[in-house]
Motif scaffolding. Sequence first.
Motif, PDB file in Angstrom:
ATOM      1  N   LEU A   1       0.821  -1.185   0.162  1.00  5.26           N
ATOM      2  CA  LEU A   1       0.103   0.043  -0.113  1.00  5.26           C
ATOM      3  C   LEU A   1       0.775   1.284  -0.075  1.00  5.26           C
ATOM      4  O   LEU A   1       1.998   1.217   0.280  1.00  5.26           O
ATOM      5  N   GLU A   2       0.095   2.524  -0.454  1.00  3.33           N
ATOM      6  CA  GLU A   2       0.885   3.543  -0.389  1.00  3.33           C
ATOM      7  C   GLU A   2       0.547   4.607   0.682  1.00  3.33           C
ATOM      8  O   GLU A   2      -0.504   4.166   1.573  1.00  3.33           O
ATOM      9  N   ALA A   3       1.300   5.567   1.133  1.00  4.46           N
ATOM     10  CA  ALA A   3       0.847   6.578   1.882  1.00  4.46           C
ATOM     11  C   ALA A   3      -0.331   6.847   2.052  1.00  4.46           C
ATOM     12  O   ALA A   3      -1.039   7.209   2.880  1.00  4.46           O
ATOM     13  N   ASP A   4      -0.911   7.369   0.638  1.00  3.04           N
ATOM     14  CA  ASP A   4      -2.255   8.122   0.706  1.00  3.04           C
ATOM     15  C   ASP A   4      -3.272   7.104   0.918  1.00  3.04           C
ATOM     16  O   ASP A   4      -4.382   7.467   1.631  1.00  3.04           O
ATOM     17  N   ASP A   5      -3.053   5.710   0.908  1.00  2.00           N
ATOM     18  CA  ASP A   5      -3.976   4.839   1.307  1.00  2.00           C
ATOM     19  C   ASP A   5      -4.206   4.916   2.952  1.00  2.00           C
ATOM     20  O   ASP A   5      -5.357   4.665   3.499  1.00  2.00           O
ATOM     21  N   LEU A   6      -3.013   4.898   3.472  1.00  2.54           N
ATOM     22  CA  LEU A   6      -2.998   4.859   5.062  1.00  2.54           C
ATOM     23  C   LEU A   6      -3.601   6.220   5.408  1.00  2.54           C
ATOM     24  O   LEU A   6      -4.356   6.293   6.585  1.00  2.54           O
ATOM     25  N   ILE A   7      -3.346   7.206   4.905  1.00  2.00           N
ATOM     26  CA  ILE A   7      -3.902   8.649   5.280  1.00  2.00           C
ATOM     27  C   ILE A   7      -5.278   8.779   5.270  1.00  2.00           C
ATOM     28  O   ILE A   7      -6.258   8.965   6.049  1.00  2.00           O
ATOM     29  N   ALA A   8      -5.709   7.857   3.916  1.00  2.00           N
ATOM     30  CA  ALA A   8      -7.112   7.824   3.883  1.00  2.00           C
ATOM     31  C   ALA A   8      -7.975   6.968   4.784  1.00  2.00           C
ATOM     32  O   ALA A   8      -8.735   7.341   5.413  1.00  2.00           O
ATOM     33  N   GLN A   9      -7.236   5.873   5.217  1.00  2.00           N
ATOM     34  CA  GLN A   9      -7.799   4.829   6.309  1.00  2.00           C
ATOM     35  C   GLN A   9      -7.862   5.669   7.641  1.00  2.00           C
ATOM     36  O   GLN A   9      -8.777   5.281   8.393  1.00  2.00           O
ATOM     37  N   ALA A  10      -6.855   6.606   8.000  1.00  3.48           N
ATOM     38  CA  ALA A  10      -6.791   7.429   9.066  1.00  3.48           C
ATOM     39  C   ALA A  10      -7.752   8.242   9.376  1.00  3.48           C
ATOM     40  O   ALA A  10      -8.442   8.594  10.175  1.00  3.48           O
ATOM     41  N   LEU A  11      -8.256   9.099   8.196  1.00  7.47           N
ATOM     42  CA  LEU A  11      -8.938   9.773   7.909  1.00  7.47           C
ATOM     43  C   LEU A  11     -10.628   9.288   8.310  1.00  7.47           C
ATOM     44  O   LEU A  11     -11.389   9.876   8.909  1.00  7.47           O
ATOM     45  N   LEU A  12     -10.884   8.074   7.664  1.00 11.50           N
ATOM     46  CA  LEU A  12     -12.158   7.270   7.912  1.00 11.50           C
ATOM     47  C   LEU A  12     -12.064   6.985   9.451  1.00 11.50           C
ATOM     48  O   LEU A  12     -13.225   7.265   9.882  1.00 11.50           O
ATOM     49  N   LYS A  13     -11.083   6.636  10.042  1.00 14.56           N
ATOM     50  CA  LYS A  13     -11.208   6.190  11.318  1.00 14.56           C
ATOM     51  C   LYS A  13     -11.299   7.406  12.200  1.00 14.56           C
ATOM     52  O   LYS A  13     -11.933   7.233  13.409  1.00 14.56           O
ATOM     53  N   TYR A  14     -10.486   8.282  12.101  1.00 15.72           N
ATOM     54  CA  TYR A  14     -10.062   9.309  13.132  1.00 15.72           C
ATOM     55  C   TYR A  14     -11.028  10.697  12.849  1.00 15.72           C
ATOM     56  O   TYR A  14     -10.793  11.816  13.599  1.00 15.72           O
ATOM     57  N   SER A  15     -11.688  10.614  11.729  1.00 14.90           N
ATOM     58  CA  SER A  15     -12.171  12.218  11.244  1.00 14.90           C
ATOM     59  C   SER A  15     -13.289  12.686  12.585  1.00 14.90           C
ATOM     60  O   SER A  15     -13.407  14.053  12.732  1.00 14.90           O
ATOM     61  N   ASP A  16     -13.827  11.755  13.147  1.00 10.59           N
ATOM     62  CA  ASP A  16     -14.749  12.299  14.313  1.00 10.59           C
ATOM     63  C   ASP A  16     -14.065  12.364  15.656  1.00 10.59           C
ATOM     64  O   ASP A  16     -14.620  12.882  16.414  1.00 10.59           O
ATOM     65  N   HIS A  17     -12.595  12.027  15.748  1.00 12.70           N
ATOM     66  CA  HIS A  17     -11.994  12.248  16.992  1.00 12.70           C
ATOM     67  C   HIS A  17     -11.349  13.679  17.110  1.00 12.70           C
ATOM     68  O   HIS A  17     -10.795  13.855  18.202  1.00 12.70           O
ATOM     69  N   TYR A  18     -11.062  14.632  16.135  1.00 11.33           N
ATOM     70  CA  TYR A  18     -10.409  15.508  15.957  1.00 11.33           C
ATOM     71  C   TYR A  18     -11.107  16.675  15.662  1.00 11.33           C
ATOM     72  O   TYR A  18     -11.793  16.690  14.515  1.00 11.33           O
ATOM     73  N   LYS A  19     -10.715  17.728  16.274  1.00 11.25           N
ATOM     74  CA  LYS A  19     -11.482  19.235  15.660  1.00 11.25           C
ATOM     75  C   LYS A  19     -10.727  19.592  14.338  1.00 11.25           C
ATOM     76  O   LYS A  19     -11.544  19.998  13.582  1.00 11.25           O
ATOM     77  N   LYS A  20      -9.360  19.281  14.412  1.00  9.78           N
ATOM     78  CA  LYS A  20      -8.776  19.492  12.903  1.00  9.78           C
ATOM     79  C   LYS A  20      -7.764  18.511  12.757  1.00  9.78           C
ATOM     80  O   LYS A  20      -6.985  17.816  13.475  1.00  9.78           O
ATOM     81  N   ILE A  21      -7.851  17.957  11.499  1.00 14.33           N
ATOM     82  CA  ILE A  21      -6.897  17.079  10.895  1.00 14.33           C
ATOM     83  C   ILE A  21      -6.015  17.581   9.903  1.00 14.33           C
ATOM     84  O   ILE A  21      -6.613  18.058   8.954  1.00 14.33           O
ATOM     85  N   TYR A  22      -4.603  17.824   9.975  1.00 16.28           N
ATOM     86  CA  TYR A  22      -3.846  18.580   9.017  1.00 16.28           C
ATOM     87  C   TYR A  22      -3.232  17.257   8.085  1.00 16.28           C
ATOM     88  O   TYR A  22      -2.486  16.439   8.961  1.00 16.28           O
ATOM     89  N   VAL A  23      -2.985  17.516   6.964  1.00 19.47           N
ATOM     90  CA  VAL A  23      -2.330  16.511   5.986  1.00 19.47           C
ATOM     91  C   VAL A  23      -1.129  17.184   5.233  1.00 19.47           C
ATOM     92  O   VAL A  23      -1.644  17.816   4.556  1.00 19.47           O
ATOM     93  N   LEU A  24       0.133  16.813   5.449  1.00 17.69           N
ATOM     94  CA  LEU A  24       1.121  17.472   4.855  1.00 17.69           C
ATOM     95  C   LEU A  24       1.425  16.466   3.498  1.00 17.69           C
ATOM     96  O   LEU A  24       2.141  15.368   3.772  1.00 17.69           O
TER      97      LEU A  24
END
Length: 285
Positions: free
Chosen positions: A112-135
């Motif tokens: 897998l690629e980094a953007d796959d993992l970033i996407a999976q993290a967004l799906l899991k954590y989007s409701d946990h954080y007020k802000k999510i920054y992706v560099l």
Amino acid sequence: MHPSLLIIDFANTLMRSIHVHPQLEFNGIPTGGLFGVINQFANQINKYYPTHILVCKDSPPYLRKKQYPEYKQNRKKLDSNDDFSRIVKTSFQLAEEFCGNIDVPVWGVTGLEADDLIAQALLKYSDHYKKIYVLSNDDDLNQFLDLQNLILLRKNKEYNWENFNQDYPSITPKDWVMLTAMTGTHNAVKGIDRIGIKTALKIMNDVVKLESTYQQHKELLELNYSLIQLPYPKFNWKTVVMPELSSPKISEMKLMRYIERYGIRYSTVMMEAFSKYSIRNKLYV
């Protein structure tokens, strides 16, 4: 303090750092990539002070390449012994060591690629954080800009759902996958001949043309869609254990010794950033 998450695309950030500091070295060791990564971390921490940080990395051989052999064929191979390959390999090792010294998890899943993992993290954590920054400079991540707490950090600028709506007022972020399936992508995914962004947008906004285009190029578009969609839909994500996220706990003396080992001065900017997570800080979160 409201919880916030900084996610860093490891290879994207490191490669940009190498290209900015190509000649930097210490005792024969290429250090431009490490120097750039450290400064990127410091700058983003000082600007956003995230409570949690996650680094996502590519882990070839890519599963997409089995599905589509031309995938990323336009990228320079690093299996040779030339200077650039040596610099990149050394830089990856040093940058991952640095992440260990600041107590930040580096997450990779074979195939897998980094953007796959970033996407999976967004799906899991989007409701946990007020802000999510992706560099990351990867515009495939546009497909997640329906998340109003997501901010993509590109070329020292912030890009969020409002920016996307201004740039593409006639489509939604979810439409980005089909749009780029028609145009092709930077990963050597070939689109429909003679269709660029402007033409694809016109097609997307005409139901008859969209249906006609889809039927005419169905095989190509379905293939491209599965290659561009994040996270990679042909992978069994139930088998993946995501890293536990906690606020970094940094020994500044250990970090300073590591950085100075490679001739890099522990600057005021670095000190200001990493002291926020210092194990000496009684206000540490």
